[in-house]
Design a protein around this motif. Sequence first.
Motif, PDB file in Angstrom:
ATOM      1  N   ASN A  58       5.785 -56.862   1.380  1.00  0.00           N
ATOM      2  CA  ASN A  58       5.130 -56.460   0.133  1.00  0.00           C
ATOM      3  C   ASN A  58       5.480 -57.339  -1.075  1.00  0.00           C
ATOM      4  N   ASP A  62       6.193 -49.246  -0.922  1.00  0.00           N
ATOM      5  CA  ASP A  62       6.272 -49.210   0.542  1.00  0.00           C
ATOM      6  C   ASP A  62       4.968 -48.699   1.137  1.00  0.00           C
ATOM      7  N   LYS A  84      14.230 -56.125  -5.914  1.00  0.00           N
ATOM      8  CA  LYS A  84      12.817 -55.987  -6.309  1.00  0.00           C
ATOM      9  C   LYS A  84      12.661 -56.418  -7.770  1.00  0.00           C
ATOM     10  N   GLU A  98      10.252 -46.975  -4.793  1.00  0.00           N
ATOM     11  CA  GLU A  98      10.695 -47.816  -3.670  1.00  0.00           C
ATOM     12  C   GLU A  98      11.599 -47.045  -2.722  1.00  0.00           C
ATOM     13  N   ASP A  99      11.374 -47.278  -1.443  1.00  0.00           N
ATOM     14  CA  ASP A  99      12.275 -46.806  -0.384  1.00  0.00           C
ATOM     15  C   ASP A  99      12.589 -45.315  -0.483  1.00  0.00           C
TER      16      ASP A  99
END
Length: 421
Positions: A318, A162, A94, A136-137
């Motif tokens: 995304n 997300d 990312k 994230e995640d």
Amino acid sequence: MSTDLKQASLDYHAQPVPGKISVELTKPAQTQRDLSLAYSPGVAEPCREIAKDADLAYRYTGKGNLVAVISNGSAVLGLGNLGALASKPVMEGKALLFKRFAGINSIDIEVDTADAGEFIDTVERIADTFGGINLEDIKAPECFEIETALIERCNIPVFHDDQHGTAIVTAAGLVNALEIQGKRLEDAVITCLGAGAAAIACMRLLVSLGARRENIYMLDRRGVIYAGREGVNLYKQEFANDTDKRSLADAVNGADAFIGLSGADLLKPEMLQSMAAKPVVFACSNPDPEISPELAMATRDDLIIATGRSDYPNQVNNVLGFPFIFRGALDVHATGINEAMKVAAVRALSDLAREPVPQDVLDAFELESLSFGPEYIIPKPMDCRLLPRLATAVAQAAIDSGVARADLPQDYAAYLAEMAG
Ligand SMILES: NC(=O)C1=CN([C@@H]2O[C@H](COP(=O)(O)OP(=O)(O)OC[C@H]3O[C@@H](n4cnc5c(N)ncnc54)[C@H](OP(=O)(O)O)[C@@H]3O)[C@@H](O)[C@H]2O)C=CC1
Ligand SMILES: CC(=O)C(=O)O
Ligand SMILES: [Mg+2]
């Protein structure tokens, strides 16, 4: 994944140096004078200024162009809870995308805790270092509590990619795909497989754009979330449907759209066969979609299919959102990323897909032509118009909605061109 791609990916990550990001200097550091400015004694001056006025961190440090990608590794892609350290390649990835597509410096931070309170406290204490935080995640339902608390406690944009990045890109793609199929979001029956971070946020945004809540069937591992089902958390409850449908086969029968944000190979050919004429299938689980495009296309030929991957047409991922959205938010020192900014990003993304595709994008994908239609519902990540279109739309929406703390940089188009590298 083919053996060839697996080995190539391991080699890519290991060679020529381990990992995908590094730090570069922005100031000279060659001479004794350079060092007296960069470090002691000169560095004391910006420290004193920032101690008097915290906003000066944007002038004298890299804060304003620095985003932290922060995870606890509890929902790594569709691979599940791999833990903090094993999520690092995704978080470095990312960071790579922030730099590559929007010129944003980014660092990954993996916080080794499954406890929401500990995670929140840790991130809150380091937040001021950054211009923005990309969560994230992190799995549902903790992700909702974590994001809400951090937005409240931090003075910079905190954005769970997300949830909102995925929702923005999915909404843009779905509006376009439905239009190509001759359908309207307002009438579409939507089956959403998955009831986690991405799924809940996607359905919320679709409802705010006109989808009818009663036309949405959301499923988790236990099947359809129906009114009165026991043991349903309050986020899933928002999409409890007053229906007697119980299984995925029930829910997908006659549906106009299938949105998969769950796991690999869960949509079976016979289920796809039972959907309405001209269906839209977003099999967005990574790395392995809910149905492979090959199988879907072999099952019926009137569908539009998208996945989260780069190696098929229609990548609904995304990556088409977060670099550009943060660029716009950072450039006006926005305090947050609000609904107006998200909707502006949806519109900009959806509109761009209708314009002619530049030659360099065709070259990157070794294509002769590409135009708005079943195999091109959304722009490609390599499209260099994404940065100016989305960042400008988001920054302007921040200004108009009152969350900007600075004007747009002068000659914003030229500034963005420089950021694109
Ligand atoms: N293309 C893109 O841009 C993006 C894709 N995704 C993908 O979406 C998926 C979910 O991610 P995220 O929301 O962050 O994760 P979460 O852990 O928050 O949610 C996962 C959800 O999927 C459901 N699920 C998992 N396996 C099954 C199954 N066999 N049958 C039915 N439901 C299942 C879970 O059900 P339960 O609640 O019962 O546990 C849960 O509701 C991942 O595959 C991820 O790669 C995510 C973000 C962006
Ligand atoms: C793309 C992404 O963020 C995911 O699959 O989790
Ligand atoms: Mg993710």
